[in-house]
Structure formats: C-alpha cells, structure tokens
Design an enzyme around this catalytic site. Structure first.
Site, PDB file in Angstrom:
ATOM      1  N   CYS A  76     -66.713 -14.422  57.061  1.00 50.23           N
ATOM      2  CA  CYS A  76     -65.736 -14.636  55.860  1.00 50.23           C
ATOM      3  C   CYS A  76     -65.577 -12.989  55.331  1.00 50.23           C
ATOM      4  CB  CYS A  76     -66.105 -15.276  54.746  1.00 50.23           C
ATOM      5  SG  CYS A  76     -67.770 -14.780  54.083  1.00 50.23           S
ATOM      6  N   HIS A 131     -70.050 -16.490  49.871  1.00 52.64           N
ATOM      7  CA  HIS A 131     -68.481 -16.411  50.420  1.00 52.64           C
ATOM      8  C   HIS A 131     -67.494 -15.024  49.887  1.00 52.64           C
ATOM      9  CE1 HIS A 131     -65.667 -18.099  52.963  1.00 52.64           C
ATOM     10  NE2 HIS A 131     -64.690 -18.301  51.972  1.00 52.64           N
ATOM     11  N   ASN A 156     -57.995 -17.888  51.342  1.00 49.98           N
ATOM     12  CA  ASN A 156     -59.369 -18.323  51.753  1.00 49.98           C
ATOM     13  C   ASN A 156     -59.001 -17.974  53.420  1.00 49.98           C
ATOM     14  OD1 ASN A 156     -62.023 -19.067  52.331  1.00 49.98           O
ATOM     15  ND2 ASN A 156     -61.651 -20.828  51.055  1.00 49.98           N
TER      16      ASN A 156
END
Length: 440
Positions: free
Chosen positions: A70, A362, A384
């Site tokens: 991520c 994250h 995202n």
C-alpha cells in the site's frame, strides 16, 4: 476474586448473562451476521456525500491485490498526477513490481547487515527478534519509498507488469524468510570466528542467490525501456528511457522537499522531535523513517493547501478502525460496537497508540476535501489501492473526525506547510526509539 478463574466465577457470569433478556436478539444478530454488520450505523454514511468542493483527478484506481504494498502504491499514485500533466494524458500507471523487486533485495541486504551488527547479542535479543520477524515483509513507510525511487528511479507499468507472485506475495515472503534464516545463522558464526569483513564477503554470495530468486519470481528488472502512448489529443508518442532518467524527465519532483508530518501522541513523545528507529528501513544508508508530531490542524491545513494546488498526498492511518471496506466509508462511530455490547472503549488517541490498540497499518492518498461555508473540512476523498470493487469505484469518503482519530501521518510538500513548522522540522533532533513499543 482469586488470581485464577474459578468455576464459581464462570457460573456467576453465566447467571448474570442469562438474566439479560435484551441480549437474546443481539446474540441472534451477531452470531448470524457478525460484529461489524450488526454494529453498522448507516445513518453515518448518509451524512458523507461523495462530492467534494476540491477534487483532484488522479486517474483510475489501482489494486495491490494480495500484497502489503500500500505504501508503494500510495507513493506512486501521488506522483502520477505530475506525470499525467507532463505527458498530457488522462491516466498513467507506474510499475509497482519494479520497485517491489528492489525493495525485497534491499530489505534482505538490510537484514544481513543488521545481523552482523547485532551478532554479539543473543539471537533472542529484542533487536534480533524484531529484525527476523519483520525484515522482509511487504510493509513500508514513505521514506522507504523515497529511498527506492532516488536509487532506482521508476518505470511505467508496461515496462514491468505485475506477476502472479508480485500480486500475491505469501509464497515469496515465506521463501525469503527461510533463505534468510539460514543466512543469518551462517553470518553470526562467521562474525564470531573470523570477523565482519569475512562475513560481508559471504553476504555477497547470499545476495546473489536472493537476486536470482527475485528474478525468477518477479521477472527481470528493466535497465532501459520504450514507452509508447497516445495523449489527450490522440497524438502518438514514443519514449526511450532508463528508470532514473524517466523519473528526472517526467516526474522531476525533489523528494527531499516532502515533510512527514505526524499526529502520533504516544505517551512520552513530544512535539518538535523526530522519532525514528534504527531497525525500520529498507535501503542501508537511505532516508530515515521519522515521526514528527504537530497538532492535527497543521496536518489538515497543509493537506488542504496541497489539494488546492492539484497535488494529492500520501497518508498513513489505521484503516481497520471504524471503516466499511466494501461500501467505502471511513467514519467515526459508523460501527457502533459500544451500543451493541454496552461497553465503553478508550477514545484517547495517544493512549490507544501507547497500548498498541491502534497503529499505522495502511497508506492511501488524499485526493479531495469538502470545505463548509466557513472553509472548514467536513469530509475527505481517499484514493485506495484495493481495486474498483471496494469503495465507491475504489475511492473512499472519510469523515473529518475519522481523520482526527485515526490518521497518524501526512506527507506534504514543504511549500504547503507553514514556514515556522518547516524550520522546526529541519532543526528537530532525531531521538532513537524501540520499534516494538511504537507505531512502526
């Protein structure tokens, strides 16, 4: 009550619960649907419209799939806005597999170097345990991203596409851990018997073996490439380049100009100090991963200034807190587990961090914000990297109070930060901390 749990205690608990007739319906709901679905308060979602007064077009949503990349996706997604403008295209994709290859190689080198440094300590010392448990995992921080980009550059996705292994890293990570566990013991014995110089000579052969594994699993890394595309005016272009030249010519952003501003009020941590760990890195001698605490309002003001200038931002948070993954909402109390179970949870950010009840798990990109009539943010747009199937076509709506409670770091260009904060950041001392007791 005695030190141990007695049968009489359990019988008392059972009788007390049996008298709670209101728990019957709750039990039916939770056992059938789970905690999150039973606690979901959709009225919170209805307050979060998917429209923003400032909205940066960042192209299509990417997908990290079954990997922990991520931080790498967020870094590249932030920079691709610059490439889209320079190439005059509607969308652009970087290769994450390219940086992933070098991240794994550098992490292995880092583990082996630290193994020699801590060879005099017990194999079970806190340093060695942390190093061996977390050395080659997928996770990372923005400074680890900048270390890779500065050293290796970037390439378009077509120059090194994802493979089955890059998109699902479990098997590769397991293999690398087994290889490193063998190498670690060899190096420790060599350091004890012959010294570090001999061990470092052995390390070269170990890294050559690891490079071969990565090349087979992830594919060969390009030393040069040709990138062909059509721009918004349907004009054809062909670029011959190398990874470092491509970054210089088509990104050109000085990564040293970005500041990692944090709101991580861990007990004992102060404002104006850069907190770092010697064990949290990928590239030996690369950029330091630091947490520099400032008030939350500074993070938000800087983020708004960046978004106004059409520049998205990398940020790190606890995405598991108060989130609806599939629906695409990050909002405080959207999962009302306190009412569901009749309990009270700790809401203090610093205490939750200190007790490790929350941490950075994250990284994503801020790509928009909605300002009310008084210019205050009430919700944020989040890009995202979980594909279009999650969220609202891959994007999430984040409430401003969720930002306050669960965002721990925002990376922003210095020109969007108050000059006084920039001066404090540059002058701040670095205090080394134990990674086991922090949010690293």
């Amino acid at each position: 009550m005695k030190e141990s749990l007695a049968h009489e205690d359990i019988e008392r608990f059972r009788k007390s619960e049996a008298e709670r007739t209101e728990d019957v319906a709750l039990r039916h709901s939770v056992t059938s649907n789970g905690i999150a679905k039973s606690a979901t308060d959709l009225s919170k979602a209805r307050l979060l419209d998917n429209v923003f007064s400032i909205d940066v077009d960042c192209g299509g949503v990417t997908n990290q799939k079954k990997s922990g990349r991520c931080w790498m996706f967020a870094g590249l997604n932030m920079l691709r806005r610059v490439v889209m403008d320079r190439l005059h295209v509607k969308d652009f994709r970087f290769s994450q597999a390219y940086l992933q290859f070098y991240d794994k190689l550098e992490k292995c080198n880092f583990v082996l170097e630290k193994t020699m440094e801590y060879a005099g300590e017990s194999l079970y010392s806190p340093h060695n345990v942390f190093l061996h448990d977390s050395g080659v995992g997928d996770g990372g921080h923005f400074a680890m991203f900048t270390s890779l980009v500065k050293k290796y550059g970037v390439v378009p996705a077509s120059a090194m596409p994802d493979t089955t292994v890059s998109a699902d890293t479990g098997e590769l990570n397991s293999l690398l851990e087994k290889v490193l566990s063998k190498d670690i013991l060899i190096l420790r014995r060599t350091v004890a018997a012959e010294g570090v110089d001999s061990a470092r000579t052995e390390k070269q052969g170990m890294l050559e073996e690891i490079y071969r594994i990565l090349s087979i699993a992830l594919g060969e890394v390009p030393q040069s490439f040709t990138y062909e595309y059509r721009d918004k005016d349907d004009k054809f272009h062909r670029i011959h380049s190398t990874p470092l030249d491509f970054y210089r010519d088509y990104v050109g952003v000085d990564l040293d100009d970005f500041l990692a501003l944090s709101d991580a009020p861990i007990l004992g941590w102060k404002e104006g100090v850069k907190y770092a760990s010697p064990l949290v890195a990928n590239v030996v001698g690369g950029d330091r991963v630091v947490f520099f605490n400032v008030p939350t309002d500074v993070l938000k003001r800087s983020a708004i200034a960046s978004l106004r200038d059409n520049m998205p931002l990398w940020f790190a948070a606890d995405v598991s807190a108060q989130s609806l993954r599939k629906e695409g909402y990050l909002a405080e109390d959207i999962l009302d587990v306190e009412s569901l179970f009749g309990i009270a949870l700790n809401k203090d950010k610093g205490e939750r961090l200190s007790a490790r009840a929350t941490f950075c798990n994250h990284a994503m990109c801020l790509t928009g914000v909605n300002l009310d009539d008084k210019g205050r943010p009430d919700r944020w747009k989040v890009e995202n990297s979980w594909g279009k199937e999650n969220g609202l076509d891959g994007f999430y709506v984040m409430s401003d109070d969720w930002f306050t409670a669960n965002v721990f770091q925002v990376v922003v260009h210095r020109k969007y930060v108050d000059e006084a904060i920039v001066r404090r950041y540059e002058a701040a001392p670095i205090e080394e901390v134990d990674p086991i007791t922090t949010i690293f």
